[in-house]
Structures are given as C-alpha cells and as structure tokens.
Design an enzyme around this catalytic site. Structure first.
Site, short mmCIF file in Angstrom:
data_model
loop_
_atom_site.label_atom_id
_atom_site.label_comp_id
_atom_site.label_asym_id
_atom_site.label_seq_id
_atom_site.Cartn_x
_atom_site.Cartn_y
_atom_site.Cartn_z
N LEU A 101 1.03 -1.25 0.16
CA LEU A 101 0.10 -0.06 -0.03
C LEU A 101 0.94 1.21 0.01
CD1 LEU A 101 -3.03 -0.80 2.21
CD2 LEU A 101 -3.01 -0.52 -0.41
N HIS A 102 1.70 1.36 -1.27
CA HIS A 102 2.62 2.50 -1.23
C HIS A 102 2.16 3.38 -2.56
CE1 HIS A 102 5.83 0.24 0.84
NE2 HIS A 102 4.88 0.75 1.70
N ALA A 103 2.66 4.49 -2.64
CA ALA A 103 2.45 5.14 -4.03
C ALA A 103 1.02 4.99 -4.46
CB ALA A 103 3.34 4.57 -5.10
#
Lengths: 552, 90
Positions: free
Chosen positions: B15-17
C-alpha cells in the site's frame, strides 16, 4: 526600451512572459492567535482546500506519473488525521500557520522514520505545508511555477533540486538575481544548454506575465520589447536551432584556423553523447570514477577494460587521460585519507601518486595495454603539478611504461610561471582553469563565501594563461584548456587569442563554443584577448572582451 | 455494531504510491467508517498519511473494520481491491 544587464551564459536568446519563483515562506513562530479557534479553523480549511484544488488541477494538466504524485499531495492536504492534528493545536489557541507547520512536521517525522519510499513522501508533505502556509499569509505558492504555458523563469537563485526538475519544454530561459558565471545555476545552464542570464540585480523589478527578451550573448534582459524586437529574437532563436542541427564540423575560427573541440568525460557511459555532439576527441578523461567508491585500488585488468571502453569510441582521435586526481581533497583509504587543515594545499593529485607510486605504475600499465588494443591516440597527463621536477619525473615514468605522449596539467600558479622551463621537459600542457583560479585567487572553489573570487575572467588568471600559451607557441608544443572556462563561448575565444590550441568542455557546451569561434579570426581573437588582459577586474575583462568582439 | 475482515495484500507495491492513493479513495467513497490495521497499529482508512504510515507490503495481513451503512458490502469491495495487483493493471 529599458534594459537590465547581467552575465549571459551560452549563446541563446528567448522571448516570453515572466513567471517568478517564490521562496518558501519563513517558518511561523509559536505565537498565541488573536482570532478565535473557530475563525482560525475556517481560514485553515479554506487554505487546505485551495491548495488541494491547485495540486489536483496541476495533476490534470501534467498527466502521467506526475499526476499520481500531485494527486497524492492533494490528498495529504485534505487528510482527516492531519486535520485532527491541526485542530488540536487550534483549540490550544495557536495560529493557523503555526498549527499547520507543527502538525505537518509531526507527520513528516513519522514518514521519515519509516524511510525508503515513505521518506521521500516526507518531502512532498513539506511542500504541501509550505503551500498552505503561503496561502494563509496571502503569498504566492513557493517553488518553480507552472502557469501552463512556456515562460521565462525569474528567481533569486535556483537550488540544485529546482534546476534538476525544470521542464525544459516550458522554461524558455532563466534569469537569476544572484549568482555569477561559475555559480551552480550557471554551470547547470551551460550543461543543459538553457538560455540564461545570472546576476541580474534589477530582475527583482520584473513582474509576473510581463513580456521580456533574454539575450544571453549580450547579457541583457530587454523589457517592453516591440513586436519587431520579438520577431527578431524569434528569428535568432530559430537560426540558432538550425545551427545546432546542422552537420557537425570541426572547431575552426573564421579564417580557418583549426581549434579542435574536445570533451570532458567522467565515465565510460558518457562517450556516446560526446560523439553525437561532435567532440573531436577527449581533452580530459577523469579516471576517478574507478577509484572513488573502492576500498582498494582497482586491478590493472579492471582499469584496462574501463579505459578501453572509452578509447574504442574515438578511433584515430586524441584521448587525454588524467592520472588519478585524489588525495587530501578527495580522500581515499588506499591513497591518502589523512585529515589535513587545508586539503586543497595538501597531499593530493600527483603528490599523492608519487607517495604511492605503485598505484600510478598500475594505472600507467593499464593505460598502455588499453592503448595497444585500440586505435585511439592516447595522451596521459598528471594533475596538480607544481614544480618542473615533478613534470620531468611524471613524463619519464609514463614513457617507461610505454605511453608515447605525456604532459601535465597547469593548475598551480608556480608551474604557469615556469611554463618556458616546463615545456622543454614534457610533451604538452593542459590548463585546468577551475583549480588555477582557486590557487591564483587563494579562494577555496567549494566555499560559497568566496565564490565571487572564483572567476576565470580575472586578469590575473588570464595573464598566467598567456604565459603558458606563449611558452607553447615558442616550443611548438600544444596547450589545451580543460576547465569551465572553455565552455564559456566568449572566454573560449579569449583563450585561443592567448595561444591555446584545443578546448575541452562538457559535451553540451560544444555547439555554442563551435558557433562563437566561427565568428572571429585568429587576429581578432588576439585583439579580444588583449582587451581582456589589460582590464583591472574580472567584470571589466568580460566587458572589454565583449565590446571588442561585437566589432568583429 | 461493526464487521471485520482479515485480508492478505496482493499488490506488488503493497500500500504505497498509487495503490495507497486508490485504496484511500475507495475507503472515502464507502458509506461506512473504515479502519485498517497492521499488527497493533490501526488507522483511519480515509487518511492517506495514516495508510502510508502503516508501511503495508505485499503479502502482509491487514485487518479491515467497517462501521455504519453497508458494512459487508464495503468490506467486500475493499477486500477485492487489496487482492488485486494494481501495478500490473496500470
């Protein structure tokens, strides 16, 4: 028409509307608010939604991956956790500015602790915070503006990060209030071929959206230009673009005198670009990249391979390789990493190599082997030479190892003053103008507080170069320049007038220098140089040279 | 009343970017109040900073909690989202 003057970088010209870069707002102080928490809440809400809206709009305009970054930033501005953190501070009676500043800083610290990708998002968060604070204070958003059309960027000065992010399709030219010919901005503008004028003190008066012409050859910003002047500027811009696209020719003066234009290279990977831009060889191949990240000196085999990669790209052409230039100023555990009070004056360059002769011998061996396996015309030179004996020793050692042409760099005033004696003991001289200026002016080239002294136009530096040029002519041995000075088109003409035969520079500067050389004969170059030599200051030297050059 | 669900994250960037942004958008659009927890830390799923600070990687287990209207439906759609690799899709 009012004219503002500064120092032009390169030979570009551009016309367009001004967009100003605003500095980040100063950090707010922790003061009690004069407004009620409710009134502060309304102000902050409005500022947050305004900033989020602007970021989203920019994202839509830009598209691509930049859109995701900008939209994520817009979400940060509207983040509910952040809103809670701001609210807590407003209830405690803080100002909106301070509450935003502190709440964002708290989240920033959390992201930084997580590191990696999230650490980078911390910078995005700071950018959002500065925008919100600027909005609360009624100031323009900080950073490089994006008016959505091509513009001329006017700034106090540019930070390296700002310059790196410039969209060159939009930014037609740069005008900075601060900065000199060797400032970071000037060097980057030259490297990227951006039309620029630096040190325009009166640029502070330029207003947003005002039409201006930036003529870097003359070093003048024209305000309120007429339609005819704008047409003329656009015609010159087109002519320059055609010039740059024309088939590449060797460097020559107007009278046909050849001035080979060479490239400065720092690694094997940049050779393609140099060849594409018409480099007639390499005037300075820095070998440090092989050594700087290593714990021990690279093997003869490793070095041979790396040198071969560069030499292969220049069959039949000259490649001047500089022996390892490190030591006190660039410490290496296997060479010299002793802390010194004045590293620029210490055991560095050839001095450090002579103290670790095996490293030098290995480098010369590897280079001689690479020469055997390729077609290039290999020359080798020593950095930071200050005495005639050093030049003699290095030249003899290089020849023992099978290298036919060995010379030295002239970077220290002592060796420039001894140029006559030097030339009879070595094959060529290459003037490193950055260090020569540093040592002549006794001003550390990395120190901002004395940066104004680091100007190769200073007549003291030019007189030393004249001494070397004259010794080269008298002994019929080549003298080159491989420093920032060679990338400045007008100074390049001066150098040729002082007796320099070849010029070496970062590849992007080749086109401008090639075009300027074609405008003057050797006779005229000598007159231009003579005018610069008799000046009392660096600024006067540049002005005198420019006024003589414009007559030719 | 509230409903919970444990989901293993499939997106290759965790759950990045971009996936984080899309997930937060989906949570904001849901009728219910949603929290997402990794280990002991639980945050508002509508907060990009909260979600980013969890540092959720591919293969991590997260606990979703929804409270309010359409709890089950909200959890279904967020679970589907987390099980999709959004980097391949984009």
């Amino acid at each position: 028409m009012p004219e503002l003057s500064g120092i032009g970088i390169g030979r570009g010209i551009a016309a367009g509307p001004v967009a100003r870069m605003s500095p980040p707002p100063p950090a707010p102080a922790d003061e009690a608010s004069e407004l009620s928490p409710e009134a502060e809440t309304d102000r902050v809400k409005e500022a947050l939604s305004e900033v989020a809206g602007e970021l989203e709009e920019r994202g839509r305009a830009v598209g691509g991956t930049a859109r995701d970054v900008l939209e994520a930033q817009a979400m940060m501005a509207q983040d509910p956790s952040l809103a809670d953190a701001v609210q807590t501070r407003l209830q405690a009676g803080k100002t909106g500015e301070f509450a935003v500043h502190e709440a964002f800083a708290e989240f920033r610290a959390t992201l930084e602790q997580l590191g990696g990708y999230l650490g980078e998002r911390a910078a995005d968060l700071s950018d959002v915070a500065q925008r919100v604070i600027a909005s609360l204070r009624g100031l323009p958003a900080p950073g490089v503006p994006d008016p959505g059309h091509p513009f001329i960027l006017v700034a106090e000065d540019l930070a390296p990060a700002d310059t790196a992010l410039l969209d060159l399709d939009k930014v037609q030219a740069l005008v900075t209030i601060q900065g000199g010919p060797t400032s970071h901005t000037a060097i980057l503008a030259r490297e990227k071929s951006i039309t620029a004028i630096v040190g325009v003190a009166d640029a502070a008066e330029l207003t947003e959206d005002e039409q201006i012409i930036v003529d870097s050859v003359a070093g003048i910003v024209y305000t309120q230009p007429s339609a005819e002047q704008i047409r003329d500027a656009q015609a010159r811009r087109t002519a320059r673009e055609e010039e740059a696209a024309a088939p590449l020719t060797p460097g020559t003066l107007a009278d046909g005198t050849a001035v080979p234009l060479l490239a400065n290279l720092g690694s094997a990977s940049s050779t393609d670009q140099a060849v594409e831009l018409g480099a007639e060889g390499v005037g300075l191949f820095r070998t440090e990249f092989l050594f700087l990240s290593a714990d021990e000196a690279p093997s003869v085999e490793e070095q041979r391979e790396a040198y071969q990669k560069v030499l292969q790209a220049f069959p039949g052409q000259k490649v001047v390789v500089r022996a390892l230039d490190a030591g006190a100023d660039k410490p290496l555990s296997f060479l010299n990493d002793q802390p010194e009070e004045n590293p620029a004056l210490g055991l560095r360059g050839l001095r450090a190599l002579m103290a670790n002769e095996q490293i030098l011998k290995d480098q010369l061996t590897a280079l001689a082997q690479a020469q055997e396996n390729t077609e290039a015309d290999v020359w080798v030179m020593a950095p930071m030479v200050s005495t005639v004996e050093e030049a003699e020793e290095f030249t003899a050692l290089a020849k023992q190892h099978g290298l036919q042409i060995a010379g030295v760099m002239v970077e220290v005033p002592s060796i420039a003053l001894m140029a006559d004696e030097l030339m009879s003991r070595t094959d060529f001289a290459s003037i490193g103008t950055n260090d020569l200026t540093q040592y002549t002016m006794a001003a550390d080239r990395l120190l901002g507080s004395v940066a104004s002294l680091q100007d190769p136009w200073h007549p003291a530096v030019l007189r030393l170069i004249r001494q070397v040029g004259a010794a080269g002519i008298a002994s019929a041995k080549p003298v080159g320049v491989c420093g920032e000075a060679a990338a400045d088109p007008l100074l390049a003409v001066v150098l040729v007038g002082l007796g320099v035969n070849t010029l070496s520079m970062s590849p992007a500067a080749l086109a401008d220098v090639r075009a300027e050389l074609k405008l003057h004969t050797l006779e005229q170059a000598r007159s231009i140089a003579a005018a610069a030599l008799t000046a009392a200051t660096a600024a006067q030297a540049r002005e005198s040279a420019l006024s003589v050059a414009q007559q030719s | 009343m509230s409903s919970t669900r444990t989901v293993t994250v499939a997106s290759s960037q965790g759950l990045h970017a971009r996936p984080a942004k899309l997930f937060v958008e989906a949570a904001q659009a849901a009728g219910a109040e949603v929290t997402i927890a990794k280990g002991e830390k639980s945050v508002n799923a509508a907060s990009i900073l909260g979600v980013l600070s969890l540092g959720v990687d591919k293969g991590d287990e997260v606990l979703l909690t929804a409270e309010g209207e359409n709890e089950e439906q909200t959890l279904d759609s967020l679970e589907t989202f987390l099980k999709t690799d959004h980097d391949e899709a984009s």
